[in-house]
Write a protein that holds these residues in place. Sequence first.
Motif, short mmCIF file in Angstrom:
data_model
loop_
_atom_site.label_atom_id
_atom_site.label_comp_id
_atom_site.label_asym_id
_atom_site.label_seq_id
_atom_site.Cartn_x
_atom_site.Cartn_y
_atom_site.Cartn_z
N UNK A 37 -22.10 -53.48 -43.04
CA UNK A 37 -23.08 -53.66 -41.97
C UNK A 37 -23.41 -52.31 -41.33
N UNK A 38 -24.68 -51.93 -41.39
CA UNK A 38 -25.10 -50.61 -40.91
C UNK A 38 -24.81 -50.39 -39.42
N UNK A 39 -25.05 -51.41 -38.62
CA UNK A 39 -24.82 -51.27 -37.18
C UNK A 39 -23.34 -51.05 -36.91
N UNK A 40 -22.50 -51.85 -37.57
CA UNK A 40 -21.05 -51.71 -37.39
C UNK A 40 -20.54 -50.37 -37.88
N UNK A 42 -22.24 -47.60 -37.93
CA UNK A 42 -22.67 -46.61 -36.95
C UNK A 42 -21.75 -46.62 -35.73
N UNK A 43 -21.40 -47.81 -35.30
CA UNK A 43 -20.55 -47.95 -34.13
C UNK A 43 -19.15 -47.42 -34.36
N UNK A 46 -19.03 -43.71 -34.37
CA UNK A 46 -19.11 -43.11 -33.04
C UNK A 46 -17.80 -43.26 -32.29
N UNK A 47 -17.21 -44.43 -32.38
CA UNK A 47 -15.93 -44.67 -31.70
C UNK A 47 -14.88 -43.68 -32.19
N UNK A 50 -15.65 -40.10 -31.05
CA UNK A 50 -15.31 -39.97 -29.64
C UNK A 50 -13.82 -39.73 -29.44
N UNK A 144 -15.99 -57.40 -32.17
CA UNK A 144 -16.47 -56.02 -32.17
C UNK A 144 -15.43 -55.07 -31.57
N UNK A 145 -15.35 -53.87 -32.16
CA UNK A 145 -14.37 -52.90 -31.71
C UNK A 145 -14.80 -52.27 -30.40
N UNK A 146 -13.78 -51.95 -29.59
CA UNK A 146 -14.04 -51.26 -28.34
C UNK A 146 -13.35 -49.89 -28.39
N UNK A 147 -13.72 -49.04 -27.46
CA UNK A 147 -13.10 -47.71 -27.40
C UNK A 147 -11.59 -47.83 -27.22
N UNK B 26 -20.14 -56.36 -24.59
CA UNK B 26 -20.21 -55.42 -25.71
C UNK B 26 -21.37 -54.44 -25.55
N UNK B 29 -20.06 -51.66 -23.57
CA UNK B 29 -19.27 -50.80 -24.46
C UNK B 29 -20.19 -49.80 -25.17
N UNK B 33 -20.62 -45.42 -24.93
CA UNK B 33 -20.50 -44.48 -26.05
C UNK B 33 -21.56 -43.40 -25.98
N UNK B 41 -28.13 -42.59 -28.04
CA UNK B 41 -27.30 -43.44 -28.89
C UNK B 41 -27.64 -44.92 -28.79
N UNK B 80 -24.12 -61.61 -41.43
CA UNK B 80 -24.53 -60.24 -41.11
C UNK B 80 -25.19 -60.18 -39.74
N UNK B 87 -21.98 -57.00 -32.25
CA UNK B 87 -21.65 -55.60 -32.03
C UNK B 87 -22.48 -54.94 -30.96
#
Lengths: 162, 149
Positions: A37-40, A42-43, A46-47, A50, A144-147, B26, B29, B33, B41, B80, B87
């Motif tokens: 998944x492209x959005x994931x 990218x995220x 970045x995480x 960081x 979804x992952x967080x910082x 989210x 979140x 970033x 971003x 998807x 996200x």
Amino acid sequence: MLYQIMDGDYGGSCGGCSEDMTVEFGYEPHVLAVDDNLIDRTLVEKLLKNSSCKVTTAENGLRALEFLGLGSDERNSLEGTVSKVNLVITDYCMPGMTGYELLKKIKESSVLKEVPVVIMSSENIPTRINQCLEEGAQMFMLKPLKQSDVKQLKRHLMKYRS
Amino acid sequence: MDLVQLQRQLVDYRTSLYHEGFLDEQFTQLQSLQDENNPDFVVEVVSLFFEDSERLLNELSKALEQQVIDFKRMDAQVHQLKGSSSSIGAHRVQKLCIVFRNYCEAQNVEGCLKCLQQVKHEYGIIKTKLESMFQLEQQILNAGGSIPV
């Protein structure tokens, strides 16, 4: 869902964990992040950036294996070489090769089996989680992952520097 | 409208999006970033989400027009969409995807068709709202102000 790690590996007088690994250890871990998944993708990139990680991304298991030098077309030219990456973080649900199958391939490799592998999934399925941990996954993380998830991951990772 | 009014309008707008369940934590979140190294971003990631979602919604429409419906493939596509909406914090879209997946699993065409319409509708709303929010942010920046957190 956390792998129990033995303490006392830091050495020196570093004291507690620092969020900025580069300052404390002069070390920027190289992470391979795998997600279709492209959005994931990218995220997660970045995480990780960081958290002062160097990041390479791959959109599926095959590309990941190619990057790691375990591609099916390559002869196993990894004898005596050191792994390019310090950590692999991969999504579980991917077309073709799942994250679990990727984990198995990595653990089967004599050069790469020590590389910690973290599995991510949007689905909280205990049998899936156990299956991955039993196969040697370092951690299983819910999306979804967080910082804060990545910071926690880094603290564990620091104990596995090669 | 002066800068302070613009900033207040933005804060109120953003708050309402959370209140009404369009966005969840989210999204916060995602905003956290963004920094001086990556000042765009959020807009970049949300733009990726728009492109990806529109592609998936088109494919789902086509899939449901076929003589023989490939429910498995549709389920993978909804998965998807569920993942990316989750996200970025697009709460309503994510929740609808969960329902949609259930209909795919049950191979219920009517259910899928209805869900697709609902997802398209909610997607359209969140897209408009986020674009409005970004426009407001840009107005603030153009007026020399900073975006309130």
